[in-house]
Design a protein around this motif. Structure first.
Motif, PDB file in Angstrom:
ATOM      1  N   GLY A 166      -4.861   4.824 -11.307  1.00 56.01           N
ATOM      2  CA  GLY A 166      -3.440   4.868 -11.910  1.00 56.01           C
ATOM      3  C   GLY A 166      -3.375   4.762 -13.326  1.00 56.01           C
ATOM      4  N   PHE A 167      -2.341   4.747 -13.584  1.00 58.00           N
ATOM      5  CA  PHE A 167      -2.093   4.549 -15.083  1.00 58.00           C
ATOM      6  C   PHE A 167      -2.577   3.040 -15.528  1.00 58.00           C
ATOM      7  N   LEU A 168      -1.990   1.970 -14.921  1.00 53.42           N
ATOM      8  CA  LEU A 168      -2.680   0.722 -15.361  1.00 53.42           C
ATOM      9  C   LEU A 168      -3.929   0.367 -14.953  1.00 53.42           C
ATOM     10  N   ASP A 220      -8.872   3.913  -4.513  1.00 53.24           N
ATOM     11  CA  ASP A 220      -7.688   4.568  -4.746  1.00 53.24           C
ATOM     12  C   ASP A 220      -7.346   5.738  -3.711  1.00 53.24           C
ATOM     13  N   LEU A 221      -6.138   6.039  -3.414  1.00 52.30           N
ATOM     14  CA  LEU A 221      -6.078   7.123  -2.684  1.00 52.30           C
ATOM     15  C   LEU A 221      -6.512   8.358  -3.262  1.00 52.30           C
ATOM     16  N   GLY A 253      -9.672   5.603  -0.766  1.00 52.36           N
ATOM     17  CA  GLY A 253      -9.415   4.587   0.487  1.00 52.36           C
ATOM     18  C   GLY A 253      -7.453   4.455   0.459  1.00 52.36           C
ATOM     19  N   ASP A 254      -7.080   3.964   1.350  1.00 47.61           N
ATOM     20  CA  ASP A 254      -5.937   3.599   1.630  1.00 47.61           C
ATOM     21  C   ASP A 254      -5.365   2.098   1.762  1.00 47.61           C
ATOM     22  N   VAL A 255      -4.783   1.634   0.936  1.00 49.89           N
ATOM     23  CA  VAL A 255      -4.402   0.205   1.218  1.00 49.89           C
ATOM     24  C   VAL A 255      -3.510  -0.284   2.336  1.00 49.89           C
ATOM     25  N   THR A 277      -3.687  -3.207  -7.940  1.00 52.90           N
ATOM     26  CA  THR A 277      -2.574  -2.691  -8.644  1.00 52.90           C
ATOM     27  C   THR A 277      -2.161  -1.444  -7.902  1.00 52.90           C
ATOM     28  N   GLY A 336       0.059   0.909  -5.394  1.00 50.45           N
ATOM     29  CA  GLY A 336       1.256   0.663  -5.272  1.00 50.45           C
ATOM     30  C   GLY A 336       2.060   1.925  -5.345  1.00 50.45           C
ATOM     31  N   VAL A 369       5.117   3.469  -7.172  1.00 50.15           N
ATOM     32  CA  VAL A 369       6.171   3.114  -8.166  1.00 50.15           C
ATOM     33  C   VAL A 369       7.406   4.229  -8.043  1.00 50.15           C
ATOM     34  N   THR A 377      -0.437  -7.114  -9.266  1.00 50.14           N
ATOM     35  CA  THR A 377       0.208  -6.768 -10.441  1.00 50.14           C
ATOM     36  C   THR A 377       1.493  -6.386  -9.832  1.00 50.14           C
ATOM     37  N   SER A 378       2.352  -7.541 -10.319  1.00 45.04           N
ATOM     38  CA  SER A 378       3.830  -7.582  -9.685  1.00 45.04           C
ATOM     39  C   SER A 378       4.893  -6.614 -10.663  1.00 45.04           C
ATOM     40  N   TYR A 403      12.210  -0.376  -3.964  1.00 41.88           N
ATOM     41  CA  TYR A 403      10.880  -0.832  -4.803  1.00 41.88           C
ATOM     42  C   TYR A 403      10.988  -2.242  -5.337  1.00 41.88           C
ATOM     43  N   LYS A 449       8.490  -5.036  -4.112  1.00 45.17           N
ATOM     44  CA  LYS A 449       7.478  -5.949  -5.245  1.00 45.17           C
ATOM     45  C   LYS A 449       7.662  -7.279  -4.901  1.00 45.17           C
TER      46      LYS A 449
HETATM   47  N1  LIG Z   1       4.449   1.770 -14.468  1.00 40.77           N
HETATM   48  C1  LIG Z   1       5.020   0.588 -14.966  1.00 40.77           C
HETATM   49  O1  LIG Z   1       5.951   0.460 -15.730  1.00 40.77           O
HETATM   50  C2  LIG Z   1       4.854  -0.785 -14.136  1.00 40.77           C
HETATM   51  C3  LIG Z   1       4.016  -0.643 -13.020  1.00 40.77           C
HETATM   52  N2  LIG Z   1       3.981  -2.017 -12.189  1.00 40.77           N
HETATM   53  C4  LIG Z   1       3.046  -2.144 -11.170  1.00 40.77           C
HETATM   54  O2  LIG Z   1       1.739  -1.758 -11.437  1.00 40.77           O
HETATM   55  C5  LIG Z   1       1.015  -1.142 -10.540  1.00 40.77           C
HETATM   56  C6  LIG Z   1       0.220  -0.119 -10.984  1.00 40.77           C
HETATM   57  O3  LIG Z   1       1.286   0.822 -11.509  1.00 40.77           O
HETATM   58  P1  LIG Z   1       1.119   2.233 -12.287  1.00 40.77           P
HETATM   59  O4  LIG Z   1      -0.390   2.287 -12.906  1.00 40.77           O
HETATM   60  O5  LIG Z   1       2.111   2.492 -13.151  1.00 40.77           O
HETATM   61  O6  LIG Z   1       1.260   3.311 -11.215  1.00 40.77           O
HETATM   62  P2  LIG Z   1       0.405   4.625 -10.711  1.00 40.77           P
HETATM   63  O7  LIG Z   1       1.327   5.203  -9.849  1.00 40.77           O
HETATM   64  O8  LIG Z   1      -0.034   5.130 -11.971  1.00 40.77           O
HETATM   65  O9  LIG Z   1      -0.859   3.709  -9.941  1.00 40.77           O
HETATM   66  C7  LIG Z   1      -0.685   3.424  -8.627  1.00 40.77           C
HETATM   67  C8  LIG Z   1      -2.262   3.980  -8.466  1.00 40.77           C
HETATM   68  O10 LIG Z   1      -2.226   3.464  -6.664  1.00 40.77           O
HETATM   69  C9  LIG Z   1      -2.852   4.591  -5.998  1.00 40.77           C
HETATM   70  N3  LIG Z   1      -2.039   4.259  -4.692  1.00 40.77           N
HETATM   71  C10 LIG Z   1      -0.848   4.663  -4.249  1.00 40.77           C
HETATM   72  N4  LIG Z   1      -0.805   4.537  -3.042  1.00 40.77           N
HETATM   73  C11 LIG Z   1      -1.855   3.973  -2.642  1.00 40.77           C
HETATM   74  C12 LIG Z   1      -2.427   3.720  -1.275  1.00 40.77           C
HETATM   75  N5  LIG Z   1      -1.705   3.459  -0.118  1.00 40.77           N
HETATM   76  N6  LIG Z   1      -3.887   3.229  -1.089  1.00 40.77           N
HETATM   77  C13 LIG Z   1      -4.537   3.311  -2.163  1.00 40.77           C
HETATM   78  N7  LIG Z   1      -4.282   3.403  -3.539  1.00 40.77           N
HETATM   79  C14 LIG Z   1      -2.772   3.889  -3.691  1.00 40.77           C
HETATM   80  C15 LIG Z   1      -2.031   5.720  -6.690  1.00 40.77           C
HETATM   81  O11 LIG Z   1      -3.095   6.707  -6.246  1.00 40.77           O
HETATM   82  C16 LIG Z   1      -2.268   5.485  -8.377  1.00 40.77           C
HETATM   83  O12 LIG Z   1      -3.718   5.710  -8.592  1.00 40.77           O
HETATM   84  C17 LIG Z   1       1.993  -1.107  -9.380  1.00 40.77           C
HETATM   85  O13 LIG Z   1       1.787  -2.083  -8.285  1.00 40.77           O
HETATM   86  C18 LIG Z   1       3.010  -1.211  -9.879  1.00 40.77           C
HETATM   87  O14 LIG Z   1       4.203  -1.616  -9.141  1.00 40.77           O
HETATM   88  C19 LIG Z   1       4.734  -2.995 -12.658  1.00 40.77           C
HETATM   89  C20 LIG Z   1       5.378  -3.019 -13.971  1.00 40.77           C
HETATM   90  C21 LIG Z   1       5.571  -1.681 -14.473  1.00 40.77           C
END
Ligand SMILES: NC(=O)C1=CN([C@@H]2O[C@H](COP(=O)(O)OP(=O)(O)OC[C@H]3O[C@@H](n4cnc5c(N)ncnc54)[C@H](O)[C@@H]3O)[C@@H](O)[C@H]2O)C=CC1
Ligand SMILES: C[C@@H](CO)CCC[C@@H](C)[C@H]1CC[C@H]2[C@@H]3[C@H](O)CC4=CC(=O)CC[C@]4(C)[C@H]3CC[C@]12C
Length: 338
Positions: free
Chosen positions: A19-21, A43-44, A65-67, A86, A88, A90, A127-128, A159, A163
Motif C-alpha cells: 500500500g501507500f504507507l 498483501d491482498l 494473503g488476506d488479513v 498497516t 486496512g 481506508v 498503524t492507527s 472507518y 480504527k
Molecule cells: N492514508 C492515510 O491518510 C492514512 C492511513 N492510515 C492507516 O494506514 C494504513 C495504511 O493506509 P494506506 O497505505 O494509506 O492505504 P492503502 O490502501 O494504500 O494500503 C493498504 C494496503 O492494505 C492492503 N489490504 C487491504 N485489505 C487487505 C486484506 N484484507 N488483507 C491484506 N491486505 C489488505 C491493500 O491491498 C493495500 O496494499 C491503514 O491501516 C490506514 O487505516 C492512517 C492514517 C492516515
C-alpha cells in the motif's frame, strides 16, 4: 565482530506492504534496518515492484494473503520477530460496506494479534489513525493537541469506528501471553549440553517415507538404522523447551545451572529412593531422577543425511513451522488443562 545491532537476524512481516504507507515502510526497512534478515510483504494485492527488491542481500518474501483469514496470517507470521500491521481499508467514501470495513480493519487486526500470540511474535506495530481521536461527530476542534490532550472521541462513521476498535484491541493485547503460565523455570542443565530434538511431524513423515520406499529399496534399506533429523536447532534440553515456553510467558532463570551438579545428583537419588519407598502406597514419578538427570546432562546430537541418501527424506516442516505448531499445541494443552 559486528555488534548484535548490525547482525542480520530479524524477520519482519509488513501487512499491507504494497500500500501507500506499506511500500514506504518496506523500502525504508531495507535501507535502514541492518538487523533485517528476511522481510515478508503480506498483501491482498502484490505489486510488481516487489520483484526488484529481491535482488538485494535481504530475503524479501512476497506473500499474497488476506488479513481476514486467520490461517493465512498465522502462516505468514510463523517465525517473525516483528510485525508492522498497516493492512486496512481506508474508506470514508462509502466504497465498501460497513461490514467489510469492520471485517478488514477490526477482524483483520484481531487475526494479526492472535497470530502473534500463537507464533510467539513478540512485537506488533499497528498503524492507527487520527480519525480514532476525531474530529468527533460534534465537530469539536482539536487544536494542536497531543496524545494526552482530553478530547471526546465520538464516532459513527464505519472507518473511524473500525480504527478505534482495532486500536483498542492492540492496546489491550499489549503484554498478552499465549498462556497464563507467567512462571519461572530455574536452569538445571548447562546451556552447552546439546540435545537432539526433532519435530513430531517430521518423525511421522520419515516413518511414512520409509514404509513407502521399503519395498522398492529393500536391498538398500532392509536392516538399516536411520537417525531422524530436521532443522531443529542444537540447544540444551531446557533452552530448546524455552523456544515454545517463552512465547507462552515462561522465563528460564539463570545463564548457568543454579544448583551444583552434585546436589542435583543427590536430589535425583532421593527421588529414586522415595519412589521405591512409596511404591506400595502411591506411584511417585518425579521429572528428576538419576536417569533423566544423566540424559539431560549428556550431549547427544546427530548430524546425518543417510535418510535423504537412502530414500529421499527431507523434513516436511521447517523449523519455523515446527516451532509455531508446537507453541499452538502447548497452548491447546494448557486450554484443555483448565
Ligand atoms: N492514508 C492515510 O491518510 C492514512 C492511513 N492510515 C492507516 O494506514 C494504513 C495504511 O493506509 P494506506 O497505505 O494509506 O492505504 P492503502 O490502501 O494504500 O494500503 C493498504 C494496503 O492494505 C492492503 N489490504 C487491504 N485489505 C487487505 C486484506 N484484507 N488483507 C491484506 N491486505 C489488505 C491493500 O491491498 C493495500 O496494499 C491503514 O491501516 C490506514 O487505516 C492512517 C492514517 C492516515
Ligand atoms: C533435570 C531436569 C531439569 O530441567 C531436566 C529433565 C529432562 C528430562 C525429563 C529429559 C532429558 C532428556 C529426555 C529424553 C531424551 O530426549 C531421549 C528420549 C528418547 C525417547 O525415546 C523417549 C524420551 C526420552 C527418554 C526423553 C525423556 C525426557 C528426558 C529424559
Amino acid at each position: 565482530m559486528a555488534d548484535s545491532a548490525q547482525v542480520p537476524t530479524l524477520v519482519y512481516l509488513v501487512t499491507g506492504g504494497c500500500g501507500f504507507l506499506g511500500e514506504h515502510i518496506v523500502r525504508m526497512l531495507l535501507e535502514r534496518e541492518p538487523r533485517l534478515r528476511e522481510l515478508r510483504v503480506f498483501d491482498l494485492h502484490l505489486s510488481s515492484w516487489l520483484e526488484e527488491l529481491k535482488a538485494g542481500p535481504v530475503q524479501v518474501t512476497a506473500i499474497q494473503g488476506d488479513v481476514t483469514q486467520a490461517h493465512e496470517v498465522a502462516a505468514a507470521m510463523s517465525g517473525s520477530h516483528v510485525v508492522i500491521h498497516t493492512a486496512g481499508l481506508v474508506d470514508v467514501f462509502g466504497k465498501a460496506s460497513p461490514k467489510t470495513i469492520h471485517k478488514v480493519n477490526v477482524q483483520g487486526t484481531q487475526n494479526v494479534i492472535d497470530a502473534c500470540v500463537q507464533t510467539g511474535t513478540q512485537y506488533l506495530v499497528y498503524t492507527s489513525s487520527m480519525e480514532v481521536v476525531g474530529p468527533n461527530i460534534k465537530g469539536h476542534p482539536f487544536y494542536r493537541g497531543n496524545e494526552d490532550t482530553p478530547y471526546e472521541a465520538v464516532h459513527s462513521h464505519p472507518y473511524p469506528c473500525s480504527k478505534a476498535l482495532a486500536e483498542q484491541l492492540v492496546l489491550e493485547a499489549n503484554g498478552r501471553k499465549g498462556l497464563r503460565f507467567g512462571g519461572r523455570l530455574f536452569r538445571a542443565v548447562p546451556a552447552s549440553v546439546e540435545h537432539g530434538r526433532v519435530y513430531v511431524g517430521n518423525v511421522a513423515w520419515m516413518h511414512i517415507l520409509v514404509a513407502r520406499e521399503l519395498e522398492q529399496r529393500a536391498a538398500l534399506m532392509g536392516g538399516q538404522v536411520y537417525f531422524c533429523y530436521d532443522k531443529s536447532p542444537y540447544k540444551s534440553y531446557e533452552d530448546f523447551n524455552m523456544e515454545f515456553l517463552s512465547p507462552c510467558g515462561l522465563r528460564l532463570i539463570g545463564a548457568h545451572p543454579l544448583l551444583p551438579y552434585w546436589l542435583l545428583v543427590l536430589l535425583a537419588t532421593l527421588n529414586a529412593l522415595l519412589q521405591w519407598l512409596l511404591r506400595p502406597l502411591v506411584l511417585y514419578t518425579p521429572l528428576l531422577n538419576p536417569y533423566t538427570l544423566a540424559m539431560a546432562n549428556t550431549t547427544f546430537t546427530v548430524s546425518t543425511n543417510k535418510a535423504q541418501r537412502h530414500f529421499g527424506y527431507k523434513p516436511l516442516f521447517s523449523w519455523e513451522e515446527s516451532r509455531t505448531r508446537t507453541i499452538q499445541w502447548v497452548q491447546a494443552m494448557e486450554g484443555s488443562a483448565r
